[in-house]
Scaffold this motif. Structure first.
Motif, PDB file in Angstrom:
ATOM      1  N   GLU B 350       0.839  -1.194   0.000  1.00 46.57           N
ATOM      2  CA  GLU B 350       0.000   0.000   0.000  1.00 46.57           C
ATOM      3  C   GLU B 350       0.882   1.255   0.000  1.00 46.57           C
ATOM      4  OE1 GLU B 350      -3.787   1.347  -0.233  1.00 46.57           O
ATOM      5  OE2 GLU B 350      -3.204  -0.763  -0.036  1.00 46.57           O
ATOM      6  N   GLU B 351       1.890   1.218   0.886  1.00 41.03           N
ATOM      7  CA  GLU B 351       2.801   2.359   1.036  1.00 41.03           C
ATOM      8  C   GLU B 351       3.621   2.553  -0.246  1.00 41.03           C
ATOM      9  OE1 GLU B 351       2.846   4.295   3.567  1.00 41.03           O
ATOM     10  OE2 GLU B 351       4.686   5.451   3.265  1.00 41.03           O
ATOM     11  N   GLY B 354       1.904   4.174  -3.033  1.00 39.22           N
ATOM     12  CA  GLY B 354       1.871   5.634  -2.902  1.00 39.22           C
ATOM     13  C   GLY B 354       3.103   6.292  -3.486  1.00 39.22           C
ATOM     14  N   TYR B 355       4.268   5.633  -3.287  1.00 37.08           N
ATOM     15  CA  TYR B 355       5.516   6.224  -3.784  1.00 37.08           C
ATOM     16  C   TYR B 355       5.592   6.199  -5.315  1.00 37.08           C
ATOM     17  CZ  TYR B 355       7.060   5.238   1.007  1.00 37.08           C
ATOM     18  OH  TYR B 355       7.172   5.157   2.350  1.00 37.08           O
ATOM     19  N   THR B 357       3.706   7.100  -7.513  1.00 36.33           N
ATOM     20  CA  THR B 357       3.218   8.283  -8.219  1.00 36.33           C
ATOM     21  C   THR B 357       3.908   9.534  -7.698  1.00 36.33           C
ATOM     22  OG1 THR B 357       1.393   8.226  -6.670  1.00 36.33           O
ATOM     23  CG2 THR B 357       0.975   7.384  -8.864  1.00 36.33           C
TER      24      THR B 357
END
Lengths: 350, 693
Positions: B350-351, B354-355, B357
């Motif tokens: 999940e984390e 995020g990175y 993009t």
């Protein structure tokens, strides 16, 4: 070795800071004599020598022209067995000030789940004591309570993790019976640091809605909630909310405090002087956007929060006693102060 | 740097320094000295006021003394004759009643760095070693190392070494550590300071008295000590236990290393140490000092290599914060990728998503590659995330995702189906070579499962003329051939067109390189090899003696490669084994004029044989050469290129000169080949120079 090598650079920076308050090109240029003197004592042939700024300050002084030359001797500490304290210190009034400072690091995801929450605590001492005093500090440390059988009682205790001490603390005694005993350096120093990764409720909770209507406007709504005891008050709260770099014509509405647009950092800063626990406040901001959009993509900076809550520790750590023993037998007063403040406190925005 | 007007400044300062009024006023005097130092640091030549500065050192003001000594240390190597005058003052200060002055003078004296200073500093150092002030002893101990350094190749002074060993028992902790440092420096040739049992035990007992740098260094020295018995080993480990909790990260790391190495027979002790060092390491990972943080992250990765999953429960500590610098973010992503397990995979992915993009393309790509790494274990989830990323239609994301897919299908064939479904449409968002290669490879290998594969490849074939990357064309040819085997009907026509294009356009040398050894060796290298082989075949009558044998192991691998590439540069092709007789050489040499002359920097000694070998590799023959070490040193070289043009060369090393003089004569005046020849020669000599230093 690599860790040591990197660390010495850091230490040099710190020593310079203690001498010049801030480390800048300007301050180095203005004080090049002292910088040279310091470097000369810090390192010899590439090896770190005396790196304790307390000791350095005894023989390299800012107003060195005031020095009574001719009489200057090696300060005793340079040759002393207890390298951090010189002999023959005298105060009229013997006092110790203890600051228990906890900073809260927080990282919250855009969907509101807490990713990281930790407390970094430090106990700082300001020592004004004559002679060679022997100090003992008692904390409500859970391991100690279990050792002494106090754990069953109603005393609240805290489990400290990753405790680190100043070199003056006798580690062997701490390992044996958790007593923190030491001969302190003179003046300011950091006695110990600890870390707690137990999840605590975020002290100031932020909910935000940032709506961006391309080519026309941005609307921001931020709700801040104090999730700590009603008796406590957070001071100097500053909530910085990111805005697009091409935003213009700001308008704000706040239920308390004031909001200010800081274009050079691309944020709105909402400052609230005093924020009592349990309260909830609201801020709305409105920005215009140019109709021609700029090409480069922008990152999504998080919302940052700064605050300070006096007379309160998140972890519940308490100083139970501070014993001061000196062979001359004087009475000394310990003063304790607790502060909780924000560390790296970030809430991501979507 | 000669600044304009520096003479006036020197004159003015000289006057000021001599002025008795200024000398009487301590503050003004010091100010003038400060100005001298300021100009000195700005690069002005201040050596003109040396005498005046030496006089200024006779003062009770210790700060002024320090400044003057700084000045002396800077100019002593430039003005050795003047500096000798300063030695007297320094020697006198070495017996000053104030230990600070003694220490300062001794330290400055050891830093003079001028020839012949050794004889003057030896006695003050020996006195310093027995000084009653520990401050002076510290300086003197390091002075021993400096003195040894000044000597360079000198013999190790046994008495001094013994003295230093006995000073290991000094009561001042810094003196002890300085002794170790100094001995290590002096005995470098013999493998450094020896840590025997008494020394090791002594150091262990003194550990707690040392400062953090000392502790870190002593821990490093203790690595050399091998305990005799298991009992002793555990005693040592018990003694050092508290250093695992030190507040200095350097000491913690040093102690950890010692534990890991000493306890190599006891895996459970090692694991235990790694568990205990976890806290301090994690703390260092979120340290305020970015550099420290980076180092700690590197150590975390190192531990993860031997104990995968060691930090798994702390994965959140490795989530990136917005304001962190790039190099820390990249390390953190790597760590996250390595500590993934069943419990945290969901959150970590999940984390990382995020990175992907992130505004920074580099960071985004690193995150995608990390997901690709995790995909080897948690294939389905990751492929799904990667597929979603393709939907963003961002160029820098798509290309990395496709590359990740290519690597993944290799390792996890079970995901092929999913990858094949995700691929259509990607070609619109890929521009760079790496991405195109990956996509074409996937289309070629798994084309039978991707319905529109031939049509995508057809687009590439259509545009092959404007394709700038040869590697992409090569990949295209391979892929199309593969696809032709599984889907002949759709591919036959365009494969024909592509092959036609490849064969018809020999200008595009990439096609002629196809299926040769060029891709393996690199173009320049292969050209040399094939030429050499050619030459060997052409001249069977010539004796194959030293020339080819010389390309053997005498020259280190990397240098050899450089040397062999040389003939390829320019149009020059030197013919091997054209040995001229000395008589013929002499006659030709005298009859010709010098066509080119130049000097190259050249320091110190070398072995002429090495040079001869190196020259032979590039087909330059040595006719005659002086013995090694003789001055002046001369060498005569000859070479001939394939057109018959002769190059005669003289190398000359004058005594006391740090340059090599080169004169080249040529029997046909052709500047182009001459220049190539000289560049060959220069490179060979440059290489030898490099090997030497």
């Amino acid at each position: 070795m690599s860790a040591s090598a990197v660390f010495i650079l850091d230490v040099k920076g710190k020593v310079f800071c203690e001498y010049f308050k801030e480390l800048e090109e300007e301050s180095i240029r203005d004080n090049f004599v002292i910088v040279y003197e310091l470097l000369d004592e810090l390192m010899d042939f590439g090896f770190p020598q005396t790196t304790d700024s307390k000791i350095l300050q005894e023989y390299i002084t800012q107003q060195s022209n005031k020095l009574e030359t001719g009489k200057s001797r090696v300060p005793p500490t340079v040759t002393n067995a207890v390298s951090w304290r010189s002999e023959g210190i005298k105060y009229k009034k013997n006092e110790v000030f203890i600051d228990v400072i906890e900073s809260v690091n927080l990282l919250v995801n855009a969907n509101g789940s807490v990713l990281l929450s930790e407390i970094v605590g430090t106990i700082k001492l300001k020592v004004f004591l004559s002679g060679m005093p022997e100090l003992r500090l008692g904390l409500n440390d859970r391991v100690l309570f279990e050792l002494t059988g106090l754990s069953g009682s109603k005393n609240k205790s805290v489990e400290l993790e990753d405790v680190k001490f100043h070199q003056c603390v006798r580690l062997s005694r701490f390992d044996n019976d958790r007593t923190i005993s030491f001969i302190p350096p003179d003046g300011d120093f950091e006695l110990m640091s600890y870390r707690l990764s137990t999840q605590v409720k975020p002290l100031i909770w932020i909910e935000s809605v940032i709506e961006k209507f391309s080519h026309s406007r941005v609307e921001i709504m931020v709700k801040a909630k104090g999730q700590f005891k009603k008796q406590s008050v957070a001071n100097g709260v500053e909530i910085s909310v990111p805005v697009p770099s091409d935003a213009d014509s700001p308008r704000f509405k706040t239920s308390v405090g004031s909001a200010k647009y800081v274009p050079e950092r691309n944020v709105v800063i909402w400052s609230i002087k005093s924020f009592p626990g349990g309260k909830e406040y609201l801020m709305r901001a409105h920005f215009g956007l140019p109709s021609v959009e700029k090409e480069e993509v922008e990152g999504r900076p998080p919302i940052g929060v700064k605050f300070e809550i006096p007379y309160f520790t998140v972890s519940g750590i308490q100083v139970r006693y501070m014993k001061i023993i000196e062979k001359s037998g004087y009475q000394a007063l310990p003063w304790v102060r607790y502060i909780t403040q924000s560390g790296d406190y970030q809430l991501r925005t979507s | 740097m000669p600044y304009l007007g520096s003479e006036d400044v020197v004159k003015e300062l000289k006057k000021a320094l001599c002025n008795p009024h200024i000398q009487a006023d301590r503050l003004r005097y010091r100010n003038v000295i400060q100005r001298v130092i300021r100009y000195m640091t700005q690069g002005l030549d201040m050596s003109g006021v040396f005498m005046e500065m030496v006089k200024a050192s006779a003062t009770v003001d210790i700060v002024q003394k320090k400044l003057v000594y700084l000045y002396m240390c800077t100019y002593a190597p430039l003005k050795p004759d003047l500096a000798l005058l300063a030695i007297n003052t320094l020697c006198k200060d070495c017996s000053d009643p104030n230990p600070m002055v003694r220490g300062l003078a001794l330290r400055s004296m050891c830093s003079l760095r001028m020839p012949g200073v050794q004889e003057y500093i030896q006695q003050p150092i020996l006195n310093g070693l027995r000084d009653k002030a520990s401050y002076v002893r510290r300086v003197a101990v390091l002075g021993c190392a400096k003195m040894h350094n000044l000597h360079g190749d000198s013999e190790v002074d046994g008495a001094l070494v013994n003295e230093l060993y006995s000073l290991l028992r000094d009561q001042d902790p810094i003196v002890v550590v300085n002794c170790l440092r100094s001995l290590e420096e002096i005995l470098k040739q013999e493998g450094g300071v020896v840590i025997n049992k008494p020394i090791a035990h002594h150091l262990l007992n003194r550990m707690s008295k040392l400062d953090q740098w000392g502790q870190a260094e002593v821990l490093n020295f203790l690595l050399r000590y091998q305990p005799r018995s298991e009992e002793e080993l555990f005693d040592i480990l018990n003694l050092l236990d508290s250093f695992l909790k030190s507040s200095s990260p350097g000491v913690v790391m040093g102690a950890t290393k010692l534990f890991l190495i000493l306890a190599k027979m006891f895996p459970h002790v090692q694991t235990d140490v790694l568990v205990r060092v976890k806290g301090p390491l994690l703390a260092a990972c979120s340290s305020e000092s970015r550099e420290l943080c980076f180092v700690a992250l590197c150590h975390v990765r190192q531990i993860l290599h031997s104990l995968p999953g060691h930090f798994s429960s702390h994965y959140k500590k490795f989530f990136c914060s917005y304001s962190e610098p790039h190099y820390i973010k990249l390390q953190k992503v790597e760590v996250l990728c390595e500590l993934v397990n069943d419990e945290n995979v969901q959150q970590v992915l999940e984390e990382l998503r995020g990175y992907c993009t992130d505004v920074s393309a580099d960071f985004a790509q690193a995150a995608i590659f990390a997901i690709g790494g995790i995909a080897r274990t948690y294939t389905d989830q990751c492929v799904q995330i990667l597929t979603e990323l393709l939907g963003l239609r961002q160029e820098h994301i798509t290309t990395v995702v496709v590359q990740t897919f290519r690597d993944l299908v290799w390792l996890c064939p079970q995901c092929t189906e999913a990858v094949c479904q995700a691929l259509p449409g990607c070609e619109e968002n890929i521009q760079d070579s790496e991405g195109k290669q990956a996509l074409i490879w996937l289309l070629g290998v798994h084309g039978e499962r991707i319905p529109n594969a031939p049509y995508v490849l057809e687009d590439f074939v259509e545009n092959v003329k404007s394709e700038t990357f040869p590697a992409v064309k090569m990949e295209l040819l391979t892929a199309l051939l593969r696809l032709f085997l599984s889907r002949p009907a759709e591919c036959q026509d365009m494969l024909g067109r592509l092959l036609y294009y490849c064969i018809e356009r020999p200008v595009n040398s990439w096609a002629s390189d196809f299926n040769t050894l060029v891709p393996v060796y690199g173009k320049a290298h292969w050209a040399t090899i094939s030429k050499c082989q050619g030459a060997e075949r052409c001249d069977p009558e010539l004796p194959k003696t030293s020339s080819f044998a010389a390309s053997g192991p005498l020259i280190p691998e990397e240098n050899k490669e450089r040397v062999q590439e040389l003939p390829d540069s320019g149009a020059l092709m030197l013919v091997p084994n054209r040995q001229l007789t000395a008589d013929y050489f002499e006659k030709t040499w005298l009859s010709l004029k010098v066509a080119h002359q130049q000097v190259l920097p050249w320091r110190g000694e070398f072995h002429p044989d090495t040079l001869q070998m190196a020259l032979q590799v590039v087909n330059i023959q040595t006719i005659a050469m002086s013995r090694a070490g003789s001055r002046p040193w001369k060498a005569y070289l000859s070479a001939q290129d394939d057109t018959g043009c002769l190059f005669l060369t003289e190398l000359l090393l004058e005594p006391g000169n740090s340059e090599m003089q080169i004169s080249v004569k040529q029997n046909e005046a052709r500047t182009e080949t001459l220049n190539s020849f000289i560049s060959v020669l220069e490179t060979v000599i440059g290489t030898i120079e490099e090997i030497k230093s």
